[in-house]
Scaffold this motif. Structure first.
Motif: not given
Length: 252
Positions: A208-222
């Motif tokens: 639903e939302e595409l973000v650039e690499p690095g935006v997602l923190g390692p701890d929030e990635i499912h």
């Protein structure tokens, strides 16, 4: 590393008849509707589907089912879809019913490279002993029945052997994803999506939302991107189109 495809149709351009799919979702929550629509438009038929349920009449996997594109389903719930029941009882559809937790673990095990596992779920029932109707004949007799499963006792408790599931493709939906395929799911939409994604040899995720690499923190990635091969970014209209199985109104 950039796994983004221009369209859902492009992401599924190599699909042919007879392929198998693990599909995320529970009811209509977290269902990859856009990818299912692209699969429908591809014209592929004779499909094998592994999913908790098969959508509802007119939405989700129900679209493929109504078009006669699905030959076999492995799932744990067949309610809410009258066409599913009709095809199953008429002998047009082969159905392997499995306990819901067992289905989840079979998908996870497939993604983790574990070929089989023992579980107490289903002991003492036709799940273990065999005889569940997988396919009916036109006259209502059982044409194909489930086989008995290997049993073993651990610490005095009976268990049965269940085999892992892997599929040619997996279709999933995530709330957020980056170009490397790392995914984040929202609340109940997490359901079977990470497990289905792990089981697919080629996993396609609509986000639903595409973000650039690095935006997602390692701890929030499912789900890490190692399990995802292709990413499709949804338009705002596609992202907002979410079905509701049963709409009810009550006095407060």
């Amino acid at each position: 590393m950039d796994k983004v495809m221009a369209t859902a149709e492009e992401a599924l351009a190599d699909v042919t008849d007879g392929r198998s799919f693990a599909v995320g979702g529970f009811g209509l929550s977290g269902v990859p509707e856009v990818l299912i629509g692209a699969l429908y438009e591809s014209g592929a038929s004779g499909l094998t589907v592994v999913s908790n349920n098969c959508g509802v009449d007119g939405r989700g996997l129900g679209v493929l089912l109504a078009a006669g594109r699905i030959a076999r389903v492995t799932g744990s719930y067949i309610g809410e879809n009258k066409e599913f029941a009709r095809q199953y009882l008429a002998g047009e559809l082969e159905v392997e019913l499995t306990p819901q937790g067992t289905l989840a673990e079979r998908l996870r095990a497939g993604g983790a490279g574990i070929p089989a596992f023992y579980t107490p779920a289903g002991v003492g029932t036709q799940v273990a002993e065999g005889g569940l109707p997988w396919r009916y004949a036109p006259d209502g007799s059982v044409a194909v029945a489930s086989p008995p499963k290997e049993a073993r006792t651990f610490d005095g408790v009976d268990h049965i052997l269940e085999h892992a599931i892997t599929t040619d493709y997996a279709l999933v939906r995530a709330a957020r994803g980056d170009r490397h395929g790392n995914l984040v799911f929202r609340r109940a939409a997490r359901n079977f999506n990470p497990l289905a994604a792990m089981a697919g040899r080629i996993t396609v995720a609509e986000v639903e939302e595409l973000v650039e690499p690095g935006v997602l923190g390692p701890d929030e990635i499912h789900l890490p991107g190692v399990f995802v091969q292709r990413v499709v970014a949804l338009s705002p209209e596609q992202a907002a189109d979410k079905g509701i199985e049963k709409r009810t109104v009550r006095e407060r």
